[in-house]
Write an enzyme that holds these catalytic residues in place. Structure first.
Site, PDB file in Angstrom:
ATOM      1  N   HIS A   1      48.046  41.364  37.736  1.00  0.00           N
ATOM      2  CA  HIS A   1      47.371  40.072  37.625  1.00  0.00           C
ATOM      3  C   HIS A   1      48.424  39.097  37.108  1.00  0.00           C
ATOM      4  CE1 HIS A   1      44.180  37.263  37.184  1.00  0.00           C
ATOM      5  NE2 HIS A   1      44.136  37.277  35.869  1.00  0.00           N
TER       6      HIS A   1
ATOM      7  N   ARG B   1      50.485  34.930  30.719  1.00  0.00           N
ATOM      8  CA  ARG B   1      49.469  35.865  30.207  1.00  0.00           C
ATOM      9  C   ARG B   1      50.091  36.790  29.163  1.00  0.00           C
ATOM     10  NH1 ARG B   1      48.218  35.629  35.866  1.00  0.00           N
ATOM     11  NH2 ARG B   1      46.211  34.626  36.193  1.00  0.00           N
TER      12      ARG B   1
ATOM     13  N   THR C   1      40.066  40.868  29.231  1.00  0.00           N
ATOM     14  CA  THR C   1      41.038  40.204  28.346  1.00  0.00           C
ATOM     15  C   THR C   1      42.463  40.344  28.882  1.00  0.00           C
ATOM     16  OG1 THR C   1      39.562  40.782  26.536  1.00  0.00           O
ATOM     17  CG2 THR C   1      41.791  40.092  25.926  1.00  0.00           C
TER      18      THR C   1
ATOM     19  N   VAL D   1      34.217  33.115  29.530  1.00  0.00           N
ATOM     20  CA  VAL D   1      34.058  34.187  30.525  1.00  0.00           C
ATOM     21  C   VAL D   1      32.875  35.088  30.153  1.00  0.00           C
ATOM     22  CG1 VAL D   1      35.162  36.125  31.695  1.00  0.00           C
ATOM     23  CG2 VAL D   1      36.546  34.172  30.985  1.00  0.00           C
TER      24      VAL D   1
END
Ligand SMILES: NC(=O)c1ccc[n+]([C@@H]2O[C@H](COP(=O)([O-])OP(=O)(O)OC[C@H]3O[C@@H](n4cnc5c(N)ncnc54)[C@H](O)[C@@H]3O)[C@@H](O)[C@H]2O)c1
Length: 405
Positions: free
Chosen positions: A273, A186, A217, A110
């Site tokens: 998220h 996550r 992150t 990323v």
């Protein structure tokens, strides 16, 4: 008489000898303090190490803040301070680059792609890529810079394994940390990435204390909270990237139905998220028409589900590592919007501060971004079911943040 800049301080080894009449810029003095470089005056103008080359002004830049050629760079002189005549560029001399500086922490998938995408906008004078793996950031930065003449960008890219290289950065994108592997959520990354984020936050507090930070992150909301807490930066200067990506994923998936092109679809992904992502369908449109008038409800709901699980879908296909093209594009788009200040409404992880009647935590909300980070949270007309889903997302995030301690 010469002007002694931060660049000369940075290339000095312990002591920088300057002539009696030389002008030392305030930023050069600050850098000398930070780096422990002693500035000594001598009767004669002593030979000094050659400063590292300054980025050249862009041939063509769409940076909204591009100042006249004789304005001083933030890297040369403190922002807002009056510019002494002695420091003004001579006619014909290369003018200092007025564009801001960005740093990207973590030169993995990323981070590297974010640096390249940002460089390609030519909105910045310089991008510094930092990674703990020796040589990785420097090697990738050089490789990217080699493409400048082909892609036509003017932003210099540099790499370092030392976090102090972020000195002078106005914007910092933090991508340092472990990505998911198949089967992981996550939140499984919380422990390992929390330690990395705390370390990076210390580095930013020491070397880029005035920067605006975009956290990438995972787990996103928790790491954004931790970055703000560990850096001590004000809430508006620490934002998280997730909603821009989740909104983009939804819009691209809707476009697969053929109703419109991805860019003709309007939709925003709020909340978390992760499982508590909220995509308010009441606001979703294609070419200005409500999506609910173009697609059946069960198909729309299935696309919402797929967007919510898109990260895992990519991880499963890759079998190693996680998505990075669209995440990098999203992080770069956030920094670009801060610089362009176009007034676009973006979904960004911010401190809610009571907006939408939510518990005060870090949650994805519609906002406007500006040069100093968060400009304002935008009030959208959500239905009561959408408001309730957002409230549920905020309270789940708040519970996870409390667990972080
Ligand atoms: N928010 C989002 O929407 C989103 C999307 C994709 C990925 N991510 C997250 O971004 C992070 C990076 O993903 P990736 O695919 O680039 O991983 P990657 O493993 O390819 O890269 C991570 C890099 O961070 C570096 N690093 C570790 N500790 C560091 C430190 N203290 N300082 C500097 N660098 C350090 C590593 O050496 C590595 O090169 C992961 O946590 C991932 O889950 C978030």
């Amino acid at each position: 008489m010469s002007v002694i800049t931060a660049a000369e301080v940075e290339s000095a080894k312990g002591v920088l000898v300057v002539g009696l009449k030389d002008v030392v810029t305030p930023l050069a003095r600050d850098r000398a303090k930070e780096l422990g470089v002693k500035i000594e005056r001598s009767g004669d103008a002593a030979p000094r190490p050659k400063p590292s080359p300054k980025p050249q002004p862009p041939a063509k830049s769409d940076a909204p803040s591009a100042k006249p050629a004789d304005a001083m760079s933030g890297a040369l002189y403190r922002r807002g301070a009056p510019v002494p005549n002695a420091l003004r560029a001579e006619p014909g001399a290369a003018a200092p680059d007025p564009r801001p500086v960005a740093a990207v922490i973590g030169a993995g998938h990323v981070g590297a792609m974010t640096a390249l995408r940002l460089a390609e906008t030519s909105l910045l004078s310089r991008i510094v890529l930092v990674d703990v793996v020796p040589g990785l950031a420097a090697g990738l930065a050089l490789d990217m810079w080699h493409s400048a003449s082909l892609r036509g960008f003017t932003t210099r890219i540099e790499g370092s394994a030392d976090i102090s290289a972020v000195a002078g950065a106005d914007y910092v994108v933090v991508t340092a940390g472990k990505p998911r592997q198949p089967g992981m959520s996550r939140t499984d990354l919380t422990g390992v990435n929390a330690e990395i984020i705390k370390k990076v936050a210390e580095g930013l507090r020491a070397h880029a204390p005035r920067s605006v930070v975009v956290v990438v992150t995972n787990p996103l909301e928790e790491m954004t909270h931790l970055m703000a807490k560990a850096s001590g930066f004000p809430p508006g200067r620490v934002v998280g990237m997730a909603g821009v990506l989740d909104s983009a994923r939804f819009r691209s998936l809707i476009a697969l139905t053929g109703v419109a092109k991805p860019e003709e679809i309007e939709a925003i992904a709020l909340g978390s998220h992760g499982p508590e992502m909220v995509i308010p369908l009441s606001l979703a449109k294609a070419k200005g028409a409500p999506l609910s008038s173009l697609l059946p409800a069960d198909q729309l709901n299935a696309i919402v589900e797929r967007a919510r699980d898109s990260g895992a879908e990519v991880v499963k296909l890759l079998q190693k590592g996680s998505a990075y093209f669209a995440p990098a594009e999203s992080a770069a788009a956030m920094v670009a919007e801060m610089l362009r200040e176009s007034g676009k409404v973006l979904a960004v992880c911010v401190q809610s501060g009571g907006a939408y009647g939510l518990e005060d935590t870090r949650v994805g909300l519609p906002v406007k971004l500006g040069r100093t980070g968060l400009k304002e949270i935008v009030q959208l007309p959500l239905t009561s079911a959408e408001k309730a889903a957002l409230a549920k997302a905020a309270s789940s995030i708040a519970a996870r943040v409390r667990e972080l301690g």
